[in-house]
Scaffold this motif. Structure first.
Motif, mmCIF file in Angstrom:
data_model
loop_
_atom_site.group_PDB
_atom_site.id
_atom_site.type_symbol
_atom_site.label_atom_id
_atom_site.label_comp_id
_atom_site.label_asym_id
_atom_site.label_seq_id
_atom_site.Cartn_x
_atom_site.Cartn_y
_atom_site.Cartn_z
ATOM 1 N N GLU A 556 -13.122 -12.771 -17.116
ATOM 2 C CA GLU A 556 -13.503 -11.479 -16.543
ATOM 3 C C GLU A 556 -15.018 -11.257 -16.463
ATOM 4 O O GLU A 556 -15.522 -10.788 -15.436
ATOM 5 C CB GLU A 556 -12.848 -10.341 -17.332
ATOM 6 N N CYS A 559 -16.689 -12.684 -13.171
ATOM 7 C CA CYS A 559 -16.079 -12.476 -11.847
ATOM 8 C C CYS A 559 -17.114 -12.342 -10.737
ATOM 9 O O CYS A 559 -16.884 -12.802 -9.614
ATOM 10 C CB CYS A 559 -15.179 -11.239 -11.868
ATOM 11 N N ILE A 595 -9.240 -5.457 -12.530
ATOM 12 C CA ILE A 595 -10.697 -5.593 -12.456
ATOM 13 C C ILE A 595 -11.134 -5.928 -11.033
ATOM 14 O O ILE A 595 -12.227 -5.559 -10.596
ATOM 15 C CB ILE A 595 -11.168 -6.675 -13.458
ATOM 16 N N ARG A 598 -12.604 -3.241 -8.692
ATOM 17 C CA ARG A 598 -13.939 -2.659 -8.836
ATOM 18 C C ARG A 598 -14.711 -2.833 -7.532
ATOM 19 O O ARG A 598 -14.702 -3.914 -6.932
ATOM 20 C CB ARG A 598 -14.684 -3.343 -9.976
ATOM 21 N N PRO A 599 -15.396 -1.781 -7.094
ATOM 22 C CA PRO A 599 -16.078 -1.850 -5.794
ATOM 23 C C PRO A 599 -17.043 -3.017 -5.675
ATOM 24 O O PRO A 599 -17.123 -3.652 -4.610
ATOM 25 C CB PRO A 599 -16.811 -0.504 -5.721
ATOM 26 N N GLU A 600 -17.759 -3.350 -6.740
ATOM 27 C CA GLU A 600 -18.751 -4.428 -6.647
ATOM 28 C C GLU A 600 -18.087 -5.790 -6.443
ATOM 29 O O GLU A 600 -18.749 -6.750 -6.021
ATOM 30 C CB GLU A 600 -19.640 -4.456 -7.896
ATOM 31 N N LEU A 601 -16.786 -5.889 -6.740
ATOM 32 C CA LEU A 601 -16.061 -7.144 -6.532
ATOM 33 C C LEU A 601 -15.280 -7.131 -5.218
ATOM 34 O O LEU A 601 -15.415 -8.035 -4.395
ATOM 35 C CB LEU A 601 -15.108 -7.415 -7.706
ATOM 36 N N CYS A 602 -14.428 -6.098 -5.037
ATOM 37 C CA CYS A 602 -13.582 -6.085 -3.838
ATOM 38 C C CYS A 602 -14.405 -5.907 -2.565
ATOM 39 O O CYS A 602 -14.012 -6.384 -1.497
ATOM 40 C CB CYS A 602 -12.492 -5.027 -3.938
ATOM 41 N N ASN A 603 -15.569 -5.259 -2.665
ATOM 42 C CA ASN A 603 -16.400 -5.085 -1.470
ATOM 43 C C ASN A 603 -17.063 -6.390 -1.030
ATOM 44 O O ASN A 603 -17.583 -6.484 0.080
ATOM 45 C CB ASN A 603 -17.463 -4.014 -1.707
ATOM 46 N N MET A 637 -5.155 -5.449 -7.094
ATOM 47 C CA MET A 637 -5.925 -4.266 -6.731
ATOM 48 C C MET A 637 -5.119 -2.985 -6.816
ATOM 49 O O MET A 637 -5.676 -1.890 -6.945
ATOM 50 C CB MET A 637 -6.501 -4.441 -5.327
ATOM 51 N N ALA A 640 -5.830 0.471 -4.748
ATOM 52 C CA ALA A 640 -7.121 0.244 -4.090
ATOM 53 C C ALA A 640 -6.978 -0.651 -2.858
ATOM 54 O O ALA A 640 -7.913 -0.770 -2.064
ATOM 55 C CB ALA A 640 -8.103 -0.388 -5.075
#
Length: 947
Positions: A556, A559, A595, A598-603, A637, A640
């Motif tokens: 984690e 990531c 996890i 999280r926007p910083e990952l999925c974006n 997700m 999300a």
């Protein structure tokens, strides 16, 4: 022969058969294929084909070479026609044509050309498969008379052709030969004849006799047990045969006997060890590989493996020697190259799916063995005979055509697998044996030796981990340095070996140790994912997926950089490696879960996946790994995933619709190919994942946006392919859980009747189809989910559903997971329809309790037990034989104190069970029952219930 061909029609058909093989004139070839498809409608077509196939002398206007090709083409078409229409309900082959084919086969079997003989065997085994032995009485005797040659008058070609045909019949009709026919099991008479044939002076007959015998050596059938001593005696006689093909079959027999009659081999073990080691050193790659299989089989037999321990010092060096790339392998691999910008060929991509089932042991000889005088049409000939059963792999073609050592089972891989098995069996002793080898070769200047040493180190990782750990602080940094080796093959195997030691590095307790070993390992693999060599990229990606799996939640914190690298890889990778990259993404999603939202990952990740989604067509095979990957991402997700759900859901429904239409068209028109069912499977899996991931109201809205959805789902539930049905029933269960109101209108008329048909075990048990158990498993699970929601509306279907579920629960052939879902479904039926089950309680109470003993506590188990309790309360007197088991099961239920309201309902249900029995059993007898329980069980009950 009364029937005679029309000469003009015969000539036209012959020319079409010839032109259909023309690789030079595509127009003529296409026209010929069209005409041949039309000719299939002629009721005499099989007469013409049999006539051509059995006519050895060519017409004056055709050359000998052309006539040979025409005969081969006729044989292939004849075999495929028999397969499609032998006893077709709509267009069966006339009996008169069958008789002509029967007359043609012996001529083909005796032909001087080996290819014609082989095609004759193909036709014959197809006739046996479709018509059974009753369709040709005396066939086995006729063949045996030819290949045993008791009269001394049978030409060698006929002996070889008959034996080749018999071997194919054995391979394709194993169960038919083992079953009784007119009170006799054909195998009883056949096995002694095959053993006798293995003594033939003709090498090809000996080899094919052993091939046929080896179909049965891995079985514990009574006929084989009766002949085992005679077989062993002959195997030892043939062990020194000059023919490598024969010794290969001898080794294969020993491998299979390890699994069925090890007691017969143990007295000969010292000689067997020496023999296998000698064959493993053979220059014949197939023979050496077959010999190495012996160690794999021995190592996997827990009772037998310890007997090998005294021979470990002799075996390990031979295994290590076999792990070095041969000169031919090195030539096939090619030298160091930076090929990252080269596009993949289609054949480079297919092994990801089509060839992954190519494993130990191939069939060997077959129709592809042409005579030396044949021309370049052999490849076309082989491709024509392509009507394999679903899921069947053409081993002959794969073995002969796949020269890449990375894509086939080789001595190197078999030796490494055997070393892996030995490491698990003998632990530290194996590592002690290879340590001097590693010390000498890990830093060898000669890269094949260096590569083999890295492979050996990886092979022993799981079995010898405890012994290797003290050396890993030195070994891991050196392996990380080898990721920059100038030889791509060394970089490739180093990726794999590092991943084998990922569990150690990922779970180091001290942060500084993890920083010293795990982080460099992970960063090294991520860096190799962007290597300039595509095979190294693939190895890096595969190793990274392995590392993610072994690290689990420990991955984690990393990531961010991992996803950054994945995004770069998507920009760079060609087709084949992109498929491996999808596996990296889905493995990450599976292990880090929410996890990923999280926007910083999925974006970062989702725009890349959506770009691929928008780039590829509905027909692209890349859809398979992409859809599977998105399923894992959606589940990780959760809600999300909503911004991406609607277009993806709609496209999946459209892909299913298109695929079903193509399937229907192909069933109606034999000239059309069936579409790839993986499109259906992966689309259904992604739909199920999205329905689970989103909030219920959003999932309902998605289903509402596709009015045809449940109609299409119904078609998928009845698809002839097990994998499609399996995924469809999973989606059905998801719909019952999350969008039941949308599903409900379709249940009584369509869905439940289909479900009941699929729970009929008769055809599954007869055919022993493993994949069908997975279908039944999901069908049982979905039945339980529907019962939970459909409540009293289930009553119309309960009698038949009860019968099906009880049959599943009480059948010892059914896997445990399937019986657990069946018991759960049956228990849930009692939640709202207990009065319909109560009269039948005695039929399933014992099995229900036994099965539930093995099920871990869960909401599903709780609802099943609650429904079962409702049934017990209505008919407690029939439980006299299992009442103690019931009390013990209640005492052992450990999660009753959870706040979940279902658990409280179950507590009340169990209390009502005790209250019911107290009313029908005298107090002294009731307490006597309780006192019969263990002290722990008594304590659990008295603390939880009013007794």
């Amino acid at each position: 022969m009364d029937w005679q061909p029309n000469q003009e029609s015969l000539k036209t058909l012959a020319l079409c058969l010839r032109d259909s093989l023309s690789g030079f004139n595509k127009t003529s070839q296409k026209l010929a294929e069209t005409m041949l498809n039309q000719a299939k409608e002629n009721p005499d077509i099989n007469n013409y084909l049999a006539y051509i196939f059995s006519t050895t002398t060519p017409p004056q206007e055709l050359s000998v070479e052309d006539w040979h090709l025409i005969r081969c083409s006729a044989g292939i078409m004849l075999k495929n026609n028999i397969k499609a229409n032998y006893k077709s309900p709509t267009n069966p082959i006339p009996e008169s044509s069958i008789e002509m084919v029967k007359a043609a086969i012996p001529i083909g079997i005796s032909d001087k050309n080996s290819q014609i003989r082989s095609f004759a065997g193909n036709i014959l085994t197809e006739m046996v498969r479709k018509g059974g032995l009753a369709g040709w009485p005396g066939l086995l005797d006729e063949l045996a008379k030819l290949f045993t040659n008791h009269s001394g008058q049978v030409p060698p070609e006929a002996q070889e052709g008959a034996m080749n045909a018999m071997a194919k019949i054995c391979e394709d009709n194993e169960k038919l030969l083992e079953r009784e026919h007119l009170g006799i099991r054909p195998l009883v008479a056949l096995l002694p004849r095959l053993i006798e044939a293995s003594k033939s002076p003709l090498p090809k007959v000996r080899a094919q006799a052993l091939t046929a015998l080896n179909v049965f050596t891995g079985k514990r059938s009574q006929p084989m047990l009766n002949n085992i001593d005679a077989l062993l005696h002959q195997l030892f006689n043939l062990a020194s045969d000059p023919g490598a093909d024969i010794r290969r079959q001898v080794c294969r027999a020993f491998v299979r006997l390890v699994e069925t009659r090890p007691d017969k081999l143990l007295p000969h073990l010292p000689d067997l060890v020496n023999y296998i080691l000698t064959q493993q050193k053979s220059e014949d790659e197939d023979l050496a590989c077959e010999a190495a299989e012996f160690w794999l089989s021995m190592g996997e037999q827990q009772d037998l493996c310890p007997s090998l321990e005294p021979y470990v010092p002799k075996i390990i060096p031979v295994l290590l020697e076999g792990m070095v790339y041969s000169g031919d392998d090195i030539l096939a691999l090619g030298g160091a190259s930076d090929d990252e910008d080269e596009e993949d060929r289609e054949e480079d991509i297919k092994p990801m799916f089509a060839k992954k089932s190519l494993a130990r042991g191939a069939k060997g000889e077959g129709a592809g063995s042409a005579d030396a005088n044949q021309n370049g049409n052999d490849e076309k000939l082989a491709s024509m005979d392509e009507d394999l059963e679903e899921g069947e792999v053409d081993d002959d073609e794969d073995d002969e055509g796949d020269e890449n050592p990375d894509q086939k089972w080789t001595l190197r891989k078999c030796s490494a697998a055997a070393l892996d098995v030995f490491a698990s069996a003998f632990g530290g002793r194996v590592f002690t044996s290879i340590l001097p080898y590693l010390q000498t070769n890990l830093r060898q200047a000669d890269w094949p030796q260096r590569e083999a040493a890295v492979l050996a180190l990886g092979a022993v990782a799981e079995g010898c981990m405890d012994v290797v750990i003290p050396h890993l602080p030195e070994l891991v940094p050196y392996l990380v340095s080898l990721l920059n080796d100038e030889e791509p093959v060394v970089r490739t195997i180093t990726c794999w070996t590092l991943a084998r030691y990922a569990p150690w590095a990922a779970h180091l307790p001290k942060p500084e140790d993890k920083q010293a070993y795990f982080v460099p390992m992970m960063e090294g693999l991520l860096h190799k994912m962007l290597d300039k060599n595509k095979k190294v990229q693939e190895a890096g990606a595969s190793a990274m997926a392995n590392l993610e799996e072994k690290a689990g939640k420990n991955i984690e914190p990393y990531c961010g950089p991992i996803i950054d690298q994945f995004v770069l890889c998507f920009q760079k990778y060609k087709d084949k490696n992109r498929w491996v990259l999808y596996d990296c993404v889905q493995t990450l999603a599976e292990h880090v879960g929410p996890i990923l939202a999280r926007p910083e990952l999925c974006n970062k990740l989702m725009p890349t996946l959506i770009h691929r989604w928008q780039t590829i067509s509905d027909e692209s095979r890349e859809m398979f790994p992409l859809l599977e990957c998105l399923s894992y991402v959606a589940m990780a997700m959760g809600d999300a995933f909503t911004p991406y759900a609607e277009p993806i859901f709609g496209r999946c429904v459209n892909i299913i619709h298109q695929n079903l239409e193509l399937s229907h068209a192909a069933r109606s028109n034999a000239t059309l190919d069936q579409p790839d069912k993986d499109f259906l499977v992966t689309s259904l899996d992604l739909i199920g994942a999205i329905i689970q991931a989103l909030e219920d109201s959003k999932a309902v809205a998605l289903v509402n946006s596709a009015p045809q959805f449940f109609e299409l789902l119904g078609f998928c539930l009845e698809d002839p392919t097990d994998e499609v049905q399996q995924s469809a029933f999973a989606v059905l269960g998801d719909c019952a859980k999350y969008v039941f109101d949308r599903l409900k209108p379709h249940l009584n008329e369509t869905i439940l009747p289909i479900l009941l048909r699929r729970l009929d075990l008769e055809h599954i048990l007869d055919e022993e189809i493993d994949g069908s158990f997975s279908v039944v498993n999901n069908a049982c699970w979905s039945a339980g989910e529907i019962a939970l929601q459909h409540k009293k509306d289930m009553e119309t279907f309960i009698p038949e559903l009860l019968q099906r579920l009880v049959e599943i629960m009480s059948n010892p052939q059914i896997p445990a997971g399937v019986t657990e879902n069946a018991a759960t479904a049956l228990g849930r039926l009692g939640l709202y329809n207990a009065e319909m089950l109560a009269p039948h309680l005695e039929k399933f109470a014992k099995e229900f309790l036994e099965i539930m003993d093995e099920v871990d506590p869960s909401e599903e188990k709780a609802t099943a037990f609650l429904g079962f309790s409702n049934v017990v309360i209505l008919n407690p007197r029939c439980l006299e034989d299992v009442v103690m088991h019931l009390f013990s099961s209640i005492a052992g239920y450990r999660d009753l104190r959870m706040r979940n309201p279902i658990k409280q309902e179950l507590h009340d249900g169990f209390q009502n069970v005790f209250s019911t029995f107290r009313m029908i059993i005298a107090p002294d007898q009731f307490h006597e029952l309780l006192n019969s329980l263990t002290p722990e069980e008594q304590q659990a009950l008295t603390q939880t219930y009013v007794l």
